[in-house]
Design an enzyme around this catalytic site. Sequence first.
Site, short mmCIF file in Angstrom:
data_model
loop_
_atom_site.label_atom_id
_atom_site.label_comp_id
_atom_site.label_asym_id
_atom_site.label_seq_id
_atom_site.Cartn_x
_atom_site.Cartn_y
_atom_site.Cartn_z
CG ASP A 86 -1.89 1.16 1.29
OD1 ASP A 86 -2.20 1.71 0.22
OD2 ASP A 86 -2.35 1.51 2.38
CB SER A 87 0.43 4.81 -0.70
OG SER A 87 -0.75 5.03 0.06
CB CYS A 102 -4.02 0.43 -1.81
SG CYS A 102 -4.33 2.10 -2.43
CG ASN A 103 -10.36 0.16 -1.46
OD1 ASN A 103 -10.00 0.37 -0.31
ND2 ASN A 103 -11.26 -0.75 -1.77
CB THR A 104 -6.45 4.36 -4.94
OG1 THR A 104 -7.41 5.03 -4.13
CG2 THR A 104 -6.09 5.24 -6.12
CB CYS A 128 -10.61 4.13 1.93
SG CYS A 128 -8.87 4.57 2.23
CB THR A 129 -7.38 -0.51 3.11
OG1 THR A 129 -6.42 0.41 2.54
CG2 THR A 129 -7.84 -1.48 2.02
CG HIS A 130 -5.60 4.61 5.10
ND1 HIS A 130 -5.20 4.22 3.85
CD2 HIS A 130 -4.49 5.09 5.73
CE1 HIS A 130 -3.90 4.45 3.72
NE2 HIS A 130 -3.45 4.97 4.85
#
Length: 265
Positions: A11-12, A74-76, A181-183
């Site tokens: 992920d970022s 990460c969805n994006t 969003c995973t966050h």
Amino acid sequence: MVGRVKIALMDSGIGLLPAAAAVRRLRPDADLVLSSDPDGMPWGPRTPEDLTRRALACAEAAAARQPLALIVGCNTASVHALPTLRAALEPQVPVIGTVPAIKPAAAGGGPFAIWATPATTGSPYQRGLIGEFAAGAEVTEVPCPGLADAVEHADEAAIDRAIAAAAALTPKNVRAVVLGCTHYELVAERIRAAVQQPGEAPLALHGSAGAVAAQALRRAHLEPAPDAPATGSLTVLLSGREGELPAAALTYAEGRGLRATSAAH
């Protein structure tokens, strides 16, 4: 070490923590590789091409550790980079993307909301998922500007403001919220508290972590073994460099749990 179970996640930033914690619960013996990109985050504002380039570098750093599967936490990145990542890494390393849990939310019946980043809210991608899995359902798309960034930096005041703003846009009759969003899964209970109406049945929250962890095991041809010895190690890659979990990660139960349940590597 030959024969060891190893699963990588990317992920970022720290949005990969919920899925990593889910993998750890299913396989306490699994070595985890967490590959993030602090030098390039956030990915959301980047062009699809630039995001894909950075995601590929992040994925290749993880793949170099020879995992049995790689979760794109990460969805994006899943929306924009998944085909490129699969073309580069499969079949040697199966790549598992993250999709908002719209299907189970729709199956639960009743109106529901999808909390997501502004870029994802109203996007053809999300609208396509709604059309495929929730046609005819009462669905409200709720943009959550600033929430992922606030969670990433463990900015308590900013988290409170972003959740309150999104809750104000959420109809009071919703029975479930999709965490798109995973966050957001790191602050799931705070979201529940903000949306839950007094006297109503408990609000259902639908994240993706459990599903992607289970899918990663399937793609790696592994069975869940939650009672296995807790011998799994934790490797953290920060833009390709080996390091430690960021301080912000340790403000969340998932981050603290991963550190506490990981053997030295």
